[in-house]
Enzyme design. Sequence first.
Site, PDB file in Angstrom:
ATOM      1  N   HIS A 182      -7.956  -5.315  -0.223  1.00  0.00           N
ATOM      2  CA  HIS A 182      -6.729  -4.685   0.231  1.00  0.00           C
ATOM      3  C   HIS A 182      -6.227  -5.332   1.517  1.00  0.00           C
ATOM      4  CE1 HIS A 182      -3.981  -1.341  -0.265  1.00  0.00           C
ATOM      5  NE2 HIS A 182      -4.196  -0.883   0.963  1.00  0.00           N
ATOM      6  N   SER A 206       0.844  -1.188   0.000  1.00  0.00           N
ATOM      7  CA  SER A 206       0.000   0.000   0.000  1.00  0.00           C
ATOM      8  C   SER A 206       0.888   1.249   0.000  1.00  0.00           C
ATOM      9  CB  SER A 206      -0.955  -0.038   1.197  1.00  0.00           C
ATOM     10  OG  SER A 206      -1.976   0.913   1.050  1.00  0.00           O
ATOM     11  N   GLU A 227      -8.984  -4.902  -4.139  1.00  0.00           N
ATOM     12  CA  GLU A 227      -8.471  -3.786  -3.343  1.00  0.00           C
ATOM     13  C   GLU A 227      -9.586  -3.158  -2.492  1.00  0.00           C
ATOM     14  OE1 GLU A 227      -5.441  -3.213  -2.792  1.00  0.00           O
ATOM     15  OE2 GLU A 227      -4.308  -3.984  -4.506  1.00  0.00           O
TER      16      GLU A 227
END
Length: 446
Positions: free
Chosen positions: A359, A184, A298
């Site tokens: 994510h 990230s 995500e």
Amino acid sequence: MITTDTVRAPAGTVIGRREGRVRRFLGIPYAEAPIGVRRFAAPVPRGRFTEPYDASRHGATAQAVPLSATTTIPEPSVPGDDVLNLSVVAPADAERCPVLVWIHGGGFLAGSPASPWYDGRSFARDGVVTVTVGYRLGVDGFAPLDGVPANLGLRDMLLALDWVRENIAAFGGDPDRVTLAGQSAGGAAVLALLASPAGRGRFQRAMSISGGFFEVGRDIARGLLERLGDRLGVPPTREGFSAVGVARLQATVRDVRGEEALVLGPVTGDDILPVSLAEGLAGHGLDVPLLLGATGDEFDGGAGAVVAARSARAAGTRVTDTLFRAACPRVARLRRKATAGTWLYSFEWPSPITGGATHCVDIPFFFDVLDAPGVRAALGPRPPKELAAPMHADLVGFVHGRRPSWAPATGEPGDTAREYGRRGAVSAADVTGGYDPVVPAATEAC
């Protein structure tokens, strides 16, 4: 049985802990504490320890306030001033092992290097020394303030890499075989340092997990700083924010940022990032092998998720594609002249808890820590070990210097990408359908 373990390094004597074949040295300061006049200043290397340093527990974290009460990755906040610290996890009797330097995520606003999901025990098993790095966050790390060096958080990471260069051999690591990796915001930081002339020579390989082009325009950042100053009743300057405690400052950023995904992050136009990330990636780091990818969903809940409204799903898809997935072929295209190669992957296993390949849920697979705290809450009661084995093995192989088994990418249609898990593969028996089986690199020598 846990015993003490002592290392004599150029930084000084460090006392950690050994459990079986794994040695841990936690919370080692690599810079002077960023307090007082050092709060909004470039990091200063930590002086050599005059007394043995107790590295038996995690050090202070730059995160004082998490982004939300519940986060997918367990992200403990540890109080204290010495937030510029790092932790080393190494194999017992390691000698010249390759090194994985890990940069945590958190939107450049939060996150914690003390997360149990980042424990390097499985890498130690496979002949890799792991270093997790703490760096300044939010206003303290990434605010473009007059009279303050830009990109302080990136400068922290660069100094940590210098510490690794000077000290890691004492812990059994090879300073000439360093892979910089992150997820990230950490993955975006990897790309930023790959694009930076300052990154040259500090690492030899790179991996970006769910990273992207997270540079933030100065106008956007300064707009946030003005709103922040108004809320706090201080001028949006170095002097104004220096008068506000870190915890209060972080909490206020969380309150005023609203729905904006990126409000602070790397900025361009200084000595660290003199040009845009795109231009930098096309001209720097072309001799560094790069592995990068994203999850299938995500911030989109995935096909099986229950969403409040169709518009919410569409917004999630836009974030997924724009910030993360589209960045992968774009980076490959910018690096098409790279002599070292660029390889793409896609993580497609849908968590039964989040309803998609969302994510952060890939991290326990890459680290092979499916038994870590918080994993079942995010991945369900039976996350497939059959998926962790090849994912971890691919990353171990990459850190050891091996060329990935699939073709490198150029950013053009038809590029090959390694797929981990396939949509609908929720059972252990089904999970091998989305990738070629790979034998895990168990107990690999350095």
